[in-house]
Write a protein that holds these residues in place. Structure first.
Motif, PDB file in Angstrom:
ATOM      1  N   CYS A 206       0.869  -1.117   0.245  1.00 26.09           N
ATOM      2  CA  CYS A 206      -0.066  -0.023  -0.018  1.00 26.09           C
ATOM      3  C   CYS A 206       0.858   1.187  -0.149  1.00 26.09           C
ATOM      4  O   CYS A 206       1.790   1.435   0.798  1.00 26.09           O
ATOM      5  CB  CYS A 206      -0.917  -0.029   1.283  1.00 26.09           C
TER       6      CYS A 206
ATOM      7  N   CYS B 235      -0.289   4.461   0.837  1.00 27.39           N
ATOM      8  CA  CYS B 235      -1.189   5.612   1.431  1.00 27.39           C
ATOM      9  C   CYS B 235      -0.190   6.122   2.057  1.00 27.39           C
ATOM     10  O   CYS B 235       0.829   5.666   2.618  1.00 27.39           O
ATOM     11  CB  CYS B 235      -2.283   4.814   2.203  1.00 27.39           C
TER      12      CYS B 235
ATOM     13  N   HIS C 130      -5.640   4.605   5.777  1.00 30.04           N
ATOM     14  CA  HIS C 130      -5.372   3.428   5.038  1.00 30.04           C
ATOM     15  C   HIS C 130      -6.725   2.422   4.680  1.00 30.04           C
ATOM     16  O   HIS C 130      -6.647   2.117   3.500  1.00 30.04           O
ATOM     17  CB  HIS C 130      -4.456   2.433   6.190  1.00 30.04           C
TER      18      HIS C 130
HETATM   19 ZN   LIG Z   1      -1.845   2.030   3.381  1.00 32.34          ZN
END
Ligand SMILES: [Zn+2]
Ligand SMILES: O=c1[nH]cnc2cc3nc(NCCN4CCOCC4)[nH]c3cc12
Length: 370
Positions: free
Chosen positions: A302, A304, A333
């Motif tokens: 991820c 983010c 998230h």
């Molecule tokens: Zn994340």
């Protein structure tokens, strides 16, 4: 409001919903902004993550600060500083799930506010009047969300009421609409033949889109899945189909496979605040002691803000301290994860490989990590 189908892959489809405040790429997820805020997030952060539309709860805004107040202050978009499309629900579901002393009559529903106990009476017309005053882009009719379990006779009787209320809401809307949309809601409990009758009734009145209501209210998964499978394809193909209150990404996969376009649910935001985080390795509970000294990012796949800048150890620490930043970082998230999931799903449909996508993700989503 225009609805344009871009690509089909079985019953799954990519489409565009064009509203005066912007375009929505479907299948789409709508973060829930109950009191005019997606909890712990600024509207800019919601936009930056990639969301195009949010849901706001009519019931809450009607009770506090009041729809006339919001109207006087320039409408909901200005009030909450979100200038993209907003879908408001009718308030019916919150009246049943939050208010007390509810009384349903053929005229409307009487209830006491869960905030101060004041008495209120909402009719199908009033529900639309409130949403018009708020200035939402997509409105929902007042319906009776039949609880689960419910006897078939009760559901059948309730269907007649909901069909009559849908007509009254629509008639009032037609007299006062200006460039907004209104969706009808299909009830019918877990009874497929009642659901089919509901589709006929509500489509006869005619709406800009159609929602499947009365699901994700505690019924067994197999009943919800069967109703979606059998009823979604019967809903007008050339209009948006909205599955209310869903949901869990496994349920989203099943619903998209059968032609659903729109979703809303508190799961990504509520679970974030409770420390349940969705990752590409499955779901994890950040408060577990195994993360106490875990210096790795929450989700290696991820990108983010949370995953780029913090470790599991720090996220666990914030959660244990009940820090406000815990709610923010976890919500960033989870909402990012949901948004990327929907983007990847739309890409899979565009490439004609929705089934592969579903198989791949079912495997991940079933994994309930620590
Ligand atoms: Zn994340
Ligand atoms: O028939 C409905 N009519 C109008 N609004 C609704 C909203 C709805 N929301 C749910 N389910 C929400 C379930 N959530 C799942 C996660 O935890 C909180 C509840 N079901 C719903 C049904 C209706």
């Amino acid at each position: 409001m225009r609805f344009k189908i871009l690509r089909k892959d079985g019953f799954a489809r990519n489409a565009l919903i064009e509203t005066k405040r912007g375009v929505i790429h479907t299948p789409a997820f709508m973060p829930v902004g109950t009191n005019g805020t997606v909890k712990a997030m600024t509207p800019e952060e919601i936009r930056e993550i990639g969301y195009e539309i949010i849901l706001s709860n009519t019931y809450h805004l009607y009770l506090r600060p009041g729809h006339e107040t919001v109207k006087k202050l320039g409408g909901i978009h200005k009030f909450i500083n979100w200038h993209g499309p907003i879908l408001t629900d009718s308030g019916g579901f919150q009246i049943y799930s939050l208010a007390s002393l509810r009384k349903i009559t053929s005229q409307g529903v009487e209830f006491r506010s869960h905030i101060d106990g004041s008495l209120h009476f909402i009719t199908p017309e009033k529900a639309i009047e409130i949403q018009l005053a708020l200035g939402s882009d997509i409105m929902m009719v007042l319906d009776e969300c039949v609880p689960y379990p419910a006897e078939k006779e009760y559901v059948e009787k309730s269907l007649k009421l909901t069909a009559d209320w849908a007509k009254r809401s629509k008639d009032y809307f037609e007299k006062h609409r200006n460039d907004q949309a209104v969706f009808g809601i299909i009830q019918g409990g877990i009874y497929d033949e009642l659901r089919q009758k509901a589709v006929e009734e509500i489509v006869k009145t005619g709406f800009d889109g159609y929602a499947l209501g009365g699901l994700s209210v505690g019924e067994p998964k197999e009943d919800m899945y069967r109703v979606i499978k059998n009823i979604a394809p019967l809903m007008p193909e050339e209009k948006p189909r909205y599955l209310m209150g869903v949901g869990d990404l496994m349920d989203v996969l099943h619903a998209v496979e059968h032609g659903i376009d729109m979703f809303d649910c508190v799961i990504p935001t509520r679970n974030a605040r409770n420390g349940t985080l969705f990752t590409s390795q499955g779901r994890i509970s950040i408060k577990r002691s195994e993360f106490k000294e875990d210096n790795s990012p929450l989700d290696p796949d991820c990108d983010c803000y949370t995953c780029r800048n913090y470790t599991k150890a720090f996220l666990r620490h914030l959660y244990m301290c009940r820090e406000i930043l815990s709610m923010r970082l976890n919500t960033i998230h989870n909402l990012y994860f949901y948004c990327r999931f929907f983007e990847k799903m739309r890409q899979a449909i565009a490439d004609g490989r929705f089934q592969d996508f579903k198989k791949e993700w079912m495997h991940v989503l079933e994994k309930n990590f620590s």
